[in-house]
Design a protein around this motif. Structure first.
Motif, PDB file in Angstrom:
ATOM      1  N   LEU A 141       0.816  -1.219   0.000  1.00  0.00           N
ATOM      2  CA  LEU A 141       0.000   0.000   0.000  1.00  0.00           C
ATOM      3  C   LEU A 141       0.848   1.268   0.000  1.00  0.00           C
ATOM      4  O   LEU A 141       0.473   2.263  -0.625  1.00  0.00           O
ATOM      5  N   GLU A 142       1.978   1.256   0.681  1.00  0.00           N
ATOM      6  CA  GLU A 142       2.857   2.442   0.691  1.00  0.00           C
ATOM      7  C   GLU A 142       3.412   2.717  -0.695  1.00  0.00           C
ATOM      8  O   GLU A 142       3.491   3.867  -1.123  1.00  0.00           O
ATOM      9  N   ALA A 143       3.805   1.663  -1.391  1.00  0.00           N
ATOM     10  CA  ALA A 143       4.285   1.837  -2.769  1.00  0.00           C
ATOM     11  C   ALA A 143       3.153   2.354  -3.645  1.00  0.00           C
ATOM     12  O   ALA A 143       3.362   3.235  -4.491  1.00  0.00           O
ATOM     13  N   GLY A 144       1.944   1.824  -3.439  1.00  0.00           N
ATOM     14  CA  GLY A 144       0.784   2.288  -4.190  1.00  0.00           C
ATOM     15  C   GLY A 144       0.501   3.759  -3.951  1.00  0.00           C
ATOM     16  O   GLY A 144       0.166   4.492  -4.879  1.00  0.00           O
ATOM     17  N   LYS A 145       0.655   4.188  -2.717  1.00  0.00           N
ATOM     18  CA  LYS A 145       0.422   5.597  -2.377  1.00  0.00           C
ATOM     19  C   LYS A 145       1.398   6.496  -3.130  1.00  0.00           C
ATOM     20  O   LYS A 145       1.006   7.541  -3.655  1.00  0.00           O
ATOM     21  N   LYS A 146       2.656   6.098  -3.198  1.00  0.00           N
ATOM     22  CA  LYS A 146       3.652   6.890  -3.935  1.00  0.00           C
ATOM     23  C   LYS A 146       3.342   6.909  -5.428  1.00  0.00           C
ATOM     24  O   LYS A 146       3.434   7.944  -6.077  1.00  0.00           O
ATOM     25  N   LEU A 147       2.979   5.750  -5.953  1.00  0.00           N
ATOM     26  CA  LEU A 147       2.656   5.660  -7.376  1.00  0.00           C
ATOM     27  C   LEU A 147       1.416   6.469  -7.736  1.00  0.00           C
ATOM     28  O   LEU A 147       1.243   6.888  -8.883  1.00  0.00           O
ATOM     29  N   ALA A 148       0.532   6.681  -6.769  1.00  0.00           N
ATOM     30  CA  ALA A 148      -0.749   7.359  -7.023  1.00  0.00           C
ATOM     31  C   ALA A 148      -0.634   8.874  -7.101  1.00  0.00           C
ATOM     32  O   ALA A 148      -1.606   9.533  -7.468  1.00  0.00           O
ATOM     33  N   GLN A 149       0.507   9.425  -6.788  1.00  0.00           N
ATOM     34  CA  GLN A 149       0.626  10.887  -6.782  1.00  0.00           C
ATOM     35  C   GLN A 149       0.212  11.543  -8.101  1.00  0.00           C
ATOM     36  O   GLN A 149      -0.558  12.500  -8.088  1.00  0.00           O
ATOM     37  N   PRO A 150       0.664  11.052  -9.256  1.00  0.00           N
ATOM     38  CA  PRO A 150       0.219  11.690 -10.502  1.00  0.00           C
ATOM     39  C   PRO A 150      -1.279  11.509 -10.768  1.00  0.00           C
ATOM     40  O   PRO A 150      -1.888  12.315 -11.464  1.00  0.00           O
ATOM     41  N   CYS A 151      -1.864  10.480 -10.203  1.00  0.00           N
ATOM     42  CA  CYS A 151      -3.286  10.175 -10.427  1.00  0.00           C
ATOM     43  C   CYS A 151      -4.193  11.225  -9.783  1.00  0.00           C
ATOM     44  O   CYS A 151      -5.349  11.393 -10.194  1.00  0.00           O
ATOM     45  N   GLN A 152      -3.669  11.897  -8.763  1.00  0.00           N
ATOM     46  CA  GLN A 152      -4.476  12.839  -7.991  1.00  0.00           C
ATOM     47  C   GLN A 152      -4.997  13.998  -8.833  1.00  0.00           C
ATOM     48  O   GLN A 152      -6.059  14.547  -8.534  1.00  0.00           O
ATOM     49  N   ALA A 153      -4.279  14.359  -9.882  1.00  0.00           N
ATOM     50  CA  ALA A 153      -4.701  15.494 -10.715  1.00  0.00           C
ATOM     51  C   ALA A 153      -6.106  15.283 -11.285  1.00  0.00           C
ATOM     52  O   ALA A 153      -6.891  16.234 -11.343  1.00  0.00           O
ATOM     53  N   CYS A 154      -6.420  14.086 -11.667  1.00  0.00           N
ATOM     54  CA  CYS A 154      -7.738  13.798 -12.247  1.00  0.00           C
ATOM     55  C   CYS A 154      -8.673  13.070 -11.281  1.00  0.00           C
ATOM     56  O   CYS A 154      -9.870  13.343 -11.256  1.00  0.00           O
ATOM     57  N   HIS A 155      -8.108  12.132 -10.509  1.00  0.00           N
ATOM     58  CA  HIS A 155      -8.939  11.257  -9.676  1.00  0.00           C
ATOM     59  C   HIS A 155      -9.067  11.737  -8.241  1.00  0.00           C
ATOM     60  O   HIS A 155      -9.722  11.081  -7.432  1.00  0.00           O
ATOM     61  N   GLY A 156      -8.465  12.877  -7.906  1.00  0.00           N
ATOM     62  CA  GLY A 156      -8.585  13.459  -6.576  1.00  0.00           C
ATOM     63  C   GLY A 156      -7.577  12.897  -5.589  1.00  0.00           C
ATOM     64  O   GLY A 156      -7.125  11.760  -5.728  1.00  0.00           O
ATOM     65  N   ALA A 157      -7.217  13.698  -4.601  1.00  0.00           N
ATOM     66  CA  ALA A 157      -6.235  13.296  -3.591  1.00  0.00           C
ATOM     67  C   ALA A 157      -6.719  12.097  -2.791  1.00  0.00           C
ATOM     68  O   ALA A 157      -5.921  11.293  -2.327  1.00  0.00           O
ATOM     69  N   ASP A 158      -8.035  11.973  -2.651  1.00  0.00           N
ATOM     70  CA  ASP A 158      -8.594  10.859  -1.883  1.00  0.00           C
ATOM     71  C   ASP A 158      -9.171   9.769  -2.778  1.00  0.00           C
ATOM     72  O   ASP A 158      -9.851   8.861  -2.308  1.00  0.00           O
ATOM     73  N   GLY A 159      -8.904   9.854  -4.085  1.00  0.00           N
ATOM     74  CA  GLY A 159      -9.411   8.854  -5.019  1.00  0.00           C
ATOM     75  C   GLY A 159     -10.865   9.029  -5.407  1.00  0.00           C
ATOM     76  O   GLY A 159     -11.420   8.214  -6.132  1.00  0.00           O
ATOM     77  N   ASN A 160     -11.482  10.108  -4.925  1.00  0.00           N
ATOM     78  CA  ASN A 160     -12.888  10.387  -5.219  1.00  0.00           C
ATOM     79  C   ASN A 160     -12.970  11.620  -6.113  1.00  0.00           C
ATOM     80  O   ASN A 160     -13.143  12.745  -5.636  1.00  0.00           O
ATOM     81  N   ALA A 161     -12.811  11.407  -7.412  1.00  0.00           N
ATOM     82  CA  ALA A 161     -12.819  12.506  -8.370  1.00  0.00           C
ATOM     83  C   ALA A 161     -14.080  13.341  -8.220  1.00  0.00           C
ATOM     84  O   ALA A 161     -15.156  12.816  -7.958  1.00  0.00           O
ATOM     85  N   THR A 162     -13.915  14.645  -8.393  1.00  0.00           N
ATOM     86  CA  THR A 162     -15.065  15.535  -8.282  1.00  0.00           C
ATOM     87  C   THR A 162     -15.648  15.880  -9.648  1.00  0.00           C
ATOM     88  O   THR A 162     -16.786  16.297  -9.734  1.00  0.00           O
ATOM     89  N   GLN A 163     -14.876  15.710 -10.689  1.00  0.00           N
ATOM     90  CA  GLN A 163     -15.364  15.968 -12.045  1.00  0.00           C
ATOM     91  C   GLN A 163     -15.970  14.681 -12.605  1.00  0.00           C
ATOM     92  O   GLN A 163     -15.331  13.628 -12.561  1.00  0.00           O
ATOM     93  N   PRO A 164     -17.170  14.748 -13.139  1.00  0.00           N
ATOM     94  CA  PRO A 164     -17.837  13.518 -13.594  1.00  0.00           C
ATOM     95  C   PRO A 164     -17.135  12.801 -14.748  1.00  0.00           C
ATOM     96  O   PRO A 164     -17.394  11.625 -14.974  1.00  0.00           O
ATOM     97  N   ILE A 165     -16.236  13.463 -15.449  1.00  0.00           N
ATOM     98  CA  ILE A 165     -15.545  12.781 -16.557  1.00  0.00           C
ATOM     99  C   ILE A 165     -14.439  11.858 -16.062  1.00  0.00           C
ATOM    100  O   ILE A 165     -13.927  11.047 -16.821  1.00  0.00           O
ATOM    101  N   TYR A 166     -14.055  11.970 -14.776  1.00  0.00           N
ATOM    102  CA  TYR A 166     -13.011  11.117 -14.215  1.00  0.00           C
ATOM    103  C   TYR A 166     -13.633  10.136 -13.227  1.00  0.00           C
ATOM    104  O   TYR A 166     -14.369  10.530 -12.331  1.00  0.00           O
ATOM    105  N   PRO A 167     -13.316   8.865 -13.352  1.00  0.00           N
ATOM    106  CA  PRO A 167     -13.906   7.886 -12.438  1.00  0.00           C
ATOM    107  C   PRO A 167     -13.357   7.985 -11.022  1.00  0.00           C
ATOM    108  O   PRO A 167     -12.209   8.380 -10.815  1.00  0.00           O
ATOM    109  N   LYS A 168     -14.198   7.633 -10.080  1.00  0.00           N
ATOM    110  CA  LYS A 168     -13.780   7.515  -8.686  1.00  0.00           C
ATOM    111  C   LYS A 168     -13.092   6.167  -8.525  1.00  0.00           C
ATOM    112  O   LYS A 168     -13.636   5.145  -8.924  1.00  0.00           O
ATOM    113  N   LEU A 169     -11.898   6.176  -7.956  1.00  0.00           N
ATOM    114  CA  LEU A 169     -11.131   4.953  -7.796  1.00  0.00           C
ATOM    115  C   LEU A 169     -11.213   4.399  -6.383  1.00  0.00           C
ATOM    116  O   LEU A 169     -11.115   3.189  -6.186  1.00  0.00           O
TER     117      LEU A 169
END
Length: 121
Positions: free
Chosen positions: A32-60
């Motif tokens: 999970l720690e490695a996943g957290k580091k890998l997820a940093q670029p994902c935050q731009a679209c999918h949100g810092a908490d994985g719950n995207a606020t824009q409907p065009i981006y899925p919630k992860l």
């Protein structure tokens, strides 16, 4: 009172029994720690908490890890086409994908479905 379960109940129990070990073995091989580091670029679209606020981006956050892993693998391998996602996942290893999928699936999700919202034409 009928004590014999119907076939649907038996099938549901059998599928659940098969899914639990598969899910736990998936999580056991992920970091999970490695996943957290890998997820940093994902935050731009999918949100810092994985719950995207824009409907065009899925919630992860809260998604099934095996679903996320399959989607990422398909983007990486070109079986699911999205130029933006392809650029982000092209260099991910299978272990990176497991780590990312486990990280997002472990997060509290705000998933919703379309139950009751779809109206027949």
């Amino acid at each position: 009172m009928n004590l014999i379960p119907d076939i649907k109940t038996v099938v549901q129990i059998a599928l659940l029994a098969l899914a639990i070990p598969a899910a736990s073995s998936f999580a056991a091989s992920a970091n999970l720690e490695a996943g957290k580091k890998l997820a940093q670029p994902c935050q731009a679209c999918h949100g810092a908490d994985g719950n995207a606020t824009q409907p065009i981006y899925p919630k992860l956050a809260g998604q099934y890890a095996d679903y996320l892993a399959r989607a990422l693998t398909e983007y990486r391998d070109g079986n699911r086409v999205n130029p933006i996602m392809a650029a982000f996942v092209e260099k991910l290893s299978d272990q990176d994908i497991k780590d990312l999928a486990a990280y997002y699936s472990a997060m509290p999700g705000q998933l919703d479905d379309l139950d009751g919202r779809m109206k027949p034409e």
